[in-house]
Design a protein around this motif. Sequence first.
Motif, PDB file in Angstrom:
ATOM      1  N   GLY A 227       1.024  -1.515   0.086  1.00 30.09           N
ATOM      2  CA  GLY A 227      -0.253  -0.383  -0.104  1.00 30.09           C
ATOM      3  C   GLY A 227       1.033   1.268   0.000  1.00 30.09           C
ATOM      4  N   ILE A 228       2.296   1.246  -0.189  1.00 27.98           N
ATOM      5  CA  ILE A 228       2.893   2.033  -0.018  1.00 27.98           C
ATOM      6  C   ILE A 228       4.134   2.388  -1.322  1.00 27.98           C
ATOM      7  CG2 ILE A 228       2.497   2.679   2.523  1.00 27.98           C
ATOM      8  CD1 ILE A 228       6.007   1.777   2.566  1.00 27.98           C
ATOM      9  N   ASP A 229       4.283   4.000  -1.777  1.00 27.05           N
ATOM     10  CA  ASP A 229       5.230   3.323  -2.742  1.00 27.05           C
ATOM     11  C   ASP A 229       6.492   4.011  -2.604  1.00 27.05           C
ATOM     12  OD1 ASP A 229       3.487   2.410  -4.902  1.00 27.05           O
ATOM     13  OD2 ASP A 229       2.819   4.176  -5.499  1.00 27.05           O
ATOM     14  N   VAL A 230       7.551   3.350  -2.925  1.00 22.79           N
ATOM     15  CA  VAL A 230       8.639   3.663  -2.147  1.00 22.79           C
ATOM     16  C   VAL A 230       9.228   4.458  -3.534  1.00 22.79           C
ATOM     17  CG1 VAL A 230      10.837   3.841  -1.647  1.00 22.79           C
ATOM     18  CG2 VAL A 230       8.923   2.587  -0.898  1.00 22.79           C
ATOM     19  N   HIS A 231       9.641   6.072  -3.248  1.00 20.60           N
ATOM     20  CA  HIS A 231       9.682   6.566  -4.682  1.00 20.60           C
ATOM     21  C   HIS A 231      11.957   6.848  -4.609  1.00 20.60           C
ATOM     22  CE1 HIS A 231       6.596   8.915  -5.596  1.00 20.60           C
ATOM     23  NE2 HIS A 231       6.031   8.336  -4.043  1.00 20.60           N
ATOM     24  N   TRP A 232      11.910   6.761  -3.709  1.00 22.44           N
ATOM     25  CA  TRP A 232      13.699   6.337  -3.800  1.00 22.44           C
ATOM     26  C   TRP A 232      14.324   6.794  -2.106  1.00 22.44           C
ATOM     27  CZ3 TRP A 232      16.819  10.504  -1.323  1.00 22.44           C
ATOM     28  CH2 TRP A 232      16.093  11.670  -0.822  1.00 22.44           C
ATOM     29  N   ILE A 233      15.498   6.179  -1.730  1.00 22.33           N
ATOM     30  CA  ILE A 233      16.331   5.404  -0.878  1.00 22.33           C
ATOM     31  C   ILE A 233      17.210   6.143  -0.280  1.00 22.33           C
ATOM     32  CG2 ILE A 233      17.679   3.705   0.905  1.00 22.33           C
ATOM     33  CD1 ILE A 233      14.441   2.757   0.562  1.00 22.33           C
ATOM     34  N   GLY A 234      17.351   6.823   0.632  1.00 19.25           N
ATOM     35  CA  GLY A 234      18.915   7.925   1.170  1.00 19.25           C
ATOM     36  C   GLY A 234      20.019   6.795   2.346  1.00 19.25           C
ATOM     37  N   GLU A 235      21.186   6.880   2.051  1.00 13.67           N
ATOM     38  CA  GLU A 235      22.160   6.396   2.697  1.00 13.67           C
ATOM     39  C   GLU A 235      22.947   7.476   3.421  1.00 13.67           C
ATOM     40  OE1 GLU A 235      25.507   3.198   2.536  1.00 13.67           O
ATOM     41  OE2 GLU A 235      23.362   3.183   1.160  1.00 13.67           O
ATOM     42  N   VAL A 236      23.243   7.324   4.512  1.00 13.47           N
ATOM     43  CA  VAL A 236      24.088   7.983   5.072  1.00 13.47           C
ATOM     44  C   VAL A 236      24.935   7.062   6.011  1.00 13.47           C
ATOM     45  CG1 VAL A 236      23.437  10.647   4.638  1.00 13.47           C
ATOM     46  CG2 VAL A 236      23.306   9.133   6.668  1.00 13.47           C
ATOM     47  N   PRO A 237      26.176   7.042   6.217  1.00 10.56           N
ATOM     48  CA  PRO A 237      26.970   6.745   7.436  1.00 10.56           C
ATOM     49  C   PRO A 237      26.768   6.646   8.521  1.00 10.56           C
ATOM     50  CG  PRO A 237      28.441   8.296   6.201  1.00 10.56           C
ATOM     51  CD  PRO A 237      26.869   8.696   5.701  1.00 10.56           C
ATOM     52  N   CYS A 238      26.371   6.242  10.031  1.00 10.25           N
ATOM     53  CA  CYS A 238      26.499   6.778  10.907  1.00 10.25           C
ATOM     54  C   CYS A 238      28.003   7.015  11.734  1.00 10.25           C
ATOM     55  CB  CYS A 238      26.206   5.577  11.803  1.00 10.25           C
ATOM     56  SG  CYS A 238      24.087   5.161  11.901  1.00 10.25           S
ATOM     57  N   VAL A 239      27.878   7.979  12.184  1.00 12.55           N
ATOM     58  CA  VAL A 239      29.024   8.151  13.229  1.00 12.55           C
ATOM     59  C   VAL A 239      28.831   8.411  14.732  1.00 12.55           C
ATOM     60  CG1 VAL A 239      28.784  10.613  11.023  1.00 12.55           C
ATOM     61  CG2 VAL A 239      28.424  10.754  13.065  1.00 12.55           C
ATOM     62  N   ALA A 240      30.419   8.470  14.737  1.00 10.11           N
ATOM     63  CA  ALA A 240      30.021   8.392  16.749  1.00 10.11           C
ATOM     64  C   ALA A 240      30.345   9.743  17.212  1.00 10.11           C
ATOM     65  CB  ALA A 240      30.894   7.996  16.713  1.00 10.11           C
ATOM     66  N   VAL A 241      29.502  10.317  17.828  1.00 14.42           N
ATOM     67  CA  VAL A 241      29.639  11.531  18.784  1.00 14.42           C
ATOM     68  C   VAL A 241      29.936  11.651  20.655  1.00 14.42           C
ATOM     69  CG1 VAL A 241      28.169  13.979  19.483  1.00 14.42           C
ATOM     70  CG2 VAL A 241      27.729  12.047  17.338  1.00 14.42           C
ATOM     71  N   ILE A 242      30.507  12.243  20.133  1.00 10.86           N
ATOM     72  CA  ILE A 242      31.008  12.147  21.869  1.00 10.86           C
ATOM     73  C   ILE A 242      31.250  13.478  22.883  1.00 10.86           C
ATOM     74  CG2 ILE A 242      32.727  10.484  22.735  1.00 10.86           C
ATOM     75  CD1 ILE A 242      34.718  10.750  20.857  1.00 10.86           C
ATOM     76  N   ALA A 243      31.732  14.095  23.622  1.00 10.17           N
ATOM     77  CA  ALA A 243      31.648  14.836  24.823  1.00 10.17           C
ATOM     78  C   ALA A 243      33.050  15.447  24.449  1.00 10.17           C
ATOM     79  CB  ALA A 243      31.334  14.896  26.043  1.00 10.17           C
ATOM     80  N   VAL A 244      33.322  16.499  24.438  1.00 12.73           N
ATOM     81  CA  VAL A 244      34.701  17.382  23.479  1.00 12.73           C
ATOM     82  C   VAL A 244      35.650  17.360  25.435  1.00 12.73           C
ATOM     83  CG1 VAL A 244      33.854  18.875  21.995  1.00 12.73           C
ATOM     84  CG2 VAL A 244      34.352  19.390  24.672  1.00 12.73           C
TER      85      VAL A 244
END
Length: 322
Positions: free
Chosen positions: A170-187
Amino acid sequence: MSLVRAKTGYPMPPEYLDTRQLEAFVAVMSIGSMTGAAKALGKSQPVVTRLIQELEQELGFPVLHRNGPRIAPTEQGVAFFAQAELFLSGLRTISERARQIETVQTSSVEIASIPAIAASIIPLALQGLPGDQFPEHVHVQSTASENVVQAVLARTADLGIASLPLDNPGIDVHWIGEVPCVAVIAVSDALAGKDVLQPGDLNGRRLIASANPYRLRMRIDRVFAEHGIEPGGVIDSNATYVSLSLARAGLGVAIVESVTLSGLPIKDVSVVPLSFHVPFHWGVITATGLPLSATVRRLIDGIERQASKLAKFRKHDSLPIV
């Protein structure tokens, strides 16, 4: 209509629920008190109390714990609240559409999106619409992927952006996006000075990550297992911006998608790439068979243009294996 009584002493739910009861329940849950809900609804407190009691009778389970003037939602009440809120949102959309039809004003767009895209790409895509083509009314609902899909299927959203997996009829997927995950930590963290994090850097460190085991968290856990990474504890979060705040407080290493960072940069954290790949996928979806307005088509194109500016963005025309 006769109601069958359940073992709990409450009758079985009827075929349809009274919207006045749902409005009273959602108001009480949102505001936190019967008195506040009554003021917001323009009703007396006894009326709101009666509506909640009638709702509980019709549902067959209690939605609120009562201790004198204090109230708190039951576990069932919390689960039911999400559905009631979604239904009322859809009902408001239907009412708005009806008024637009009556006045021949059809320039409105309903967007349901996961928070990562709602707070980063969608504002830029809307900004890119020509002024003379900007809708008279835009509603952006930031919610979980499951709710995005349900809103699109119910056709209370013209356009949806949800994270993978997406395998719903019941849904049409027009396109898929992808980005990598990153690490976030306190400075202040010792890892903040690194150019890239290796698997060994994360061993024994507390992980901050998405709570949903069937979406991004599933890929994080799988990649961690492949690289032999054993976290020293976990903090689950239901939204990336929450994970970022937890990381800023020095509570662990957040493994998050990099989309939110483009829209909501947070101070006092360090963003460090990973030496291994954890992909974050999202899909742009509409209801199957639903005619798309010119505005929705422009938004679909605008979202793609803005996403293409993200670091290491990849576009997929078909669903990747997740």
